[in-house]
Design an enzyme around this catalytic site. Structure first.
Site, mmCIF file in Angstrom:
data_model
loop_
_atom_site.group_PDB
_atom_site.id
_atom_site.type_symbol
_atom_site.label_atom_id
_atom_site.label_comp_id
_atom_site.label_asym_id
_atom_site.label_seq_id
_atom_site.Cartn_x
_atom_site.Cartn_y
_atom_site.Cartn_z
ATOM 1 N N ASP A 60 0.858 -1.172 0.000
ATOM 2 C CA ASP A 60 0.000 0.000 0.000
ATOM 3 C C ASP A 60 0.902 1.233 0.000
ATOM 4 O O ASP A 60 2.032 1.211 0.483
ATOM 5 C CB ASP A 60 -0.940 -0.018 1.208
ATOM 6 N N GLY A 62 0.611 4.101 1.503
ATOM 7 C CA GLY A 62 0.717 4.942 2.687
ATOM 8 C C GLY A 62 -0.236 6.122 2.678
ATOM 9 O O GLY A 62 -0.248 6.912 3.621
ATOM 10 N N ASP A 114 -2.746 8.082 -2.991
ATOM 11 C CA ASP A 114 -4.081 8.645 -3.133
ATOM 12 C C ASP A 114 -4.416 9.557 -1.963
ATOM 13 O O ASP A 114 -3.722 9.576 -0.951
ATOM 14 C CB ASP A 114 -5.140 7.532 -3.273
ATOM 15 N N GLN A 185 -11.656 6.382 -5.518
ATOM 16 C CA GLN A 185 -12.149 7.075 -4.328
ATOM 17 C C GLN A 185 -13.523 7.674 -4.625
ATOM 18 O O GLN A 185 -14.140 7.319 -5.637
ATOM 19 C CB GLN A 185 -11.150 8.171 -3.898
ATOM 20 N N ASP A 263 -7.744 -7.107 2.290
ATOM 21 C CA ASP A 263 -6.724 -7.173 3.341
ATOM 22 C C ASP A 263 -7.329 -6.572 4.591
ATOM 23 O O ASP A 263 -8.180 -5.670 4.503
ATOM 24 C CB ASP A 263 -5.465 -6.365 3.003
ATOM 25 N N CYS A 301 -12.544 -26.776 11.332
ATOM 26 C CA CYS A 301 -11.313 -26.123 10.860
ATOM 27 C C CYS A 301 -10.153 -27.113 10.918
ATOM 28 O O CYS A 301 -10.024 -27.881 11.866
ATOM 29 C CB CYS A 301 -11.021 -24.918 11.749
ATOM 30 N N CYS A 303 -6.848 -26.108 10.793
ATOM 31 C CA CYS A 303 -5.608 -25.361 11.026
ATOM 32 C C CYS A 303 -4.781 -26.037 12.124
ATOM 33 O O CYS A 303 -5.251 -26.940 12.824
ATOM 34 C CB CYS A 303 -5.902 -23.904 11.404
ATOM 35 N N CYS A 306 -6.559 -25.820 15.582
ATOM 36 C CA CYS A 306 -7.766 -26.637 15.787
ATOM 37 C C CYS A 306 -7.484 -28.133 15.724
ATOM 38 O O CYS A 306 -8.226 -28.926 16.301
ATOM 39 C CB CYS A 306 -8.842 -26.240 14.776
ATOM 40 N N HIS A 332 -5.042 -19.305 13.501
ATOM 41 C CA HIS A 332 -6.389 -19.807 13.203
ATOM 42 C C HIS A 332 -7.184 -18.784 12.395
ATOM 43 O O HIS A 332 -7.849 -19.143 11.408
ATOM 44 C CB HIS A 332 -7.130 -20.144 14.495
#
Lengths: 373, 373
Positions: A60, A62, A114, A185, A263, A301, A303, A306, A332
């Site tokens: 990104d 910033g 941006d 935007q 994200d 799950c 993972c 789990c 997890h």
């Protein structure tokens, strides 16, 4: 994408992320420019090499961070002057300097610089920021052209990091192009969003598109409305990235509206605070009801948490302030979101996404906590 | 042994420990009795099952912990009454109750409940504590006999944890005997130590022997002297465990004096504070000289940190307060000690230990920090 703002996904190792199947990591130009410095990372062969992750990385720009520094920054057409949140030192970000930073970091996908505004901004402020972002996009494109002409992004004189188990991605080629994503935007104002999406497409051809300025305080229906408008405008054969989103339910709602890439700090931040995502909603592992609970966090799950640990054990780790606990829940939660997106994709390919997502959302919202054992 | 006081080796996962080759984990009866409770752990099939470690476990009795609670405990011949460091609640530890706790925890090796005193205690106090420890040993032996007659240590109705990669140890058999180790006390007073070692052997046959009350403030030459005295007294075909020791140099000096087994919080505690063990002495990774240092922490180390990351990256993680950094150094430090013991053992088997240990100690002490790059 797993969020690795400071060149690490909090409490996790790239080996964990590979095992989880995390397809991509996000880094941040603002944080990495301030510490340890993008030039240091360039000298280490770029972010992949520095942090030992041989899969794709997106950085990104910033923009979100510098515009969050209310009172510590001044905005002009040329760029933004701001003070570091770490030591108060003065810095200037312009579209050009941010491209240079992101070139030094060497990510596979880099976001434009941006102008980000609060979610409830009025139309005049939103128009001003959106139009400036579009002007800044042209400067980013020009600067990236200039940088590309000057030579490849960082390559390393170091030996490559030991390959991660199950590696499927090679390190970027020495001359990889770094895809620049523009950012749409326009706040919660439909006409502004439509104008922005069109103006961006008029200004060039891009490999993917960021959707910024959402999940920043506006109401959920406003976010969904804007996503639907932007979905109709952007080219259907390019990924759309909804920035900074989100929780499990936001991912499903986003995919429903054409989003491909997300994200969010939520999985690791909530994991550190003792909150786990489950198919039956969120679960606060510190609650007394889990004291002797033999079940895994989420019975469906697979993972590493789990399949190995009980709720009682993870709760004990949190009450005893043990790092192992927050690491297990971070792991997890990231695994939960990666699996969720994999399931969403599978149902899309099967043509059953509508039914799948209805059922998923209904179950997730039906309880905020699983019933006691 | 890696120290896992609260049923976790701080910041590490059993999977990490298996990869490192850590042969054994230490748990603590005092801490686990208070939180989450030894009866809860019994109901989960014992500590192995609760914490997901299928290798050997030793539990310390908590003698060291309750006697450290100066002002919060009263000692009588029957046992010790103390207040919890967590919530101030009152508890009584007797040789019998500690055997019950360690039975519930279900470790492979359990330590007797002993009377621990400060390192500089005078001979009268040391004699009193040592003789009490020997009387308490007899009560531990009797209570363990009684418990063994009453049935096996905890077994689990849970499925066993998923096997760790490279598993070499089975879970303890349902009726495993739990070896009880006595603890030789006697401060820095040679005659007391000799008397204690002899009296313990007179009181029964044991699978191994703890050496307690060292590295608690006494001078190093005093510790070495006592180790040599105890070494001459204990049977040569049983392991000797030097409790709470230590740093890399202490391990080498201990092996030189007949010690087989060690435990210490140093590798993980120092790792969390940014200090790494290296073959050239300790290294504080936060120092500015490592800002752009491309080398691994220790060039001869093959741990997951040294094979993947530069000093510059680990330093960045510490300056940015990232958990990944303290985890990497904890992992490195535990690996360093496990490798050191493996090398010491190999040189013993080759009959070259004296030369190997001289060279090792000389190099380790020659620099406290490696020279800058």
């Amino acid at each position: 994408m797993a969020v690795g703002t400071q060149a690490t996904v909090k409490s996790l190792d790239p080996v964990d992320l590979r095992e989880i199947g995390a397809p991509m990591i996000l880094g941040n130009a603002y944080h990495l420019h301030l510490r340890p410095g993008d030039e240091l990372i360039r000298d280490f062969g770029g972010l992949h090499s520095f942090m030992g992750w041989d899969g794709p990385i997106l950085t990104d720009s910033g923009g979100f961070q510098v515009f969050s520094l209310e009172g510590l920054r001044t905005v002009e057409e040329s760029g933004v002057e701001f003070r570091s949140h770490i030591d108060g030192s003065k810095h200037v970000f312009t579209p050009e300097s941010v491209m240079q930073i992101e070139r030094n970091l060497g990510a596979d996908v880099i976001m434009q610089f941006d102008h980000v505004i609060p979610g409830q901004s009025d139309e005049a402020a939103a128009r001003d920021a959106s139009e400036r972002s579009i002007r800044w996009l042209a400067r980013c494109v020009a600067e990236l052209e200039r940088l590309r002409a000057g030579g490849p992004p960082p390559t390393t004189t170091l030996p490559p990091p030991a390959p991660l188990p199950g590696t499927t991605f090679p390190l970027p080629a020495p001359n990889h192009p770094q895809a620049l994503f523009p950012i749409v935007q326009g706040g919660i104002h439909p006409a502004l969003r439509r104008d922005a999406a069109r103006a961006i497409q008029d200004s060039g051809s891009f490999s993917g598109y960021g959707i910024g300025g959402l999940s920043v305080g506006e109401a959920k229906p406003d976010m969904y409305n804007i996503l639907e408008i932007v979905d109709a405008e952007l080219p259907r054969d390019r990924p759309r990235y909804l920035m900074g989103v989100g929780f499990p339910e936001d991912l499903v709602e986003g995919v429903l509206r054409g989003v491909d890439l997300f994200d969010c700090v939520a999985p690791t931040r909530m994991g550190r605070n003792g909150t786990a995502f489950t198919r039956d909603g969120r679960l606060n592992i510190k609650r007394a009801e889990f004291r002797a609970d033999r079940r895994p966090i989420d019975a469906e799950c697979d993972c590493a948490c789990c399949t190995r640990y009980s709720r009682a054990y993870v709760r004990h780790l949190f009450l005893a302030d043990e790092i192992h606990g927050l690491r297990l829940l971070s792991l997890h939660n990231v695994h939960f979101l990666v699996s969720l997106m994999r399931d969403a994709r599978a149902s899309l390919l099967r043509g059953t996404f509508d039914g799948w997502s209805d059922a998923w959302l209904q179950r997730y919202h039906s309880r905020t906590e699983p019933a006691p054992a």
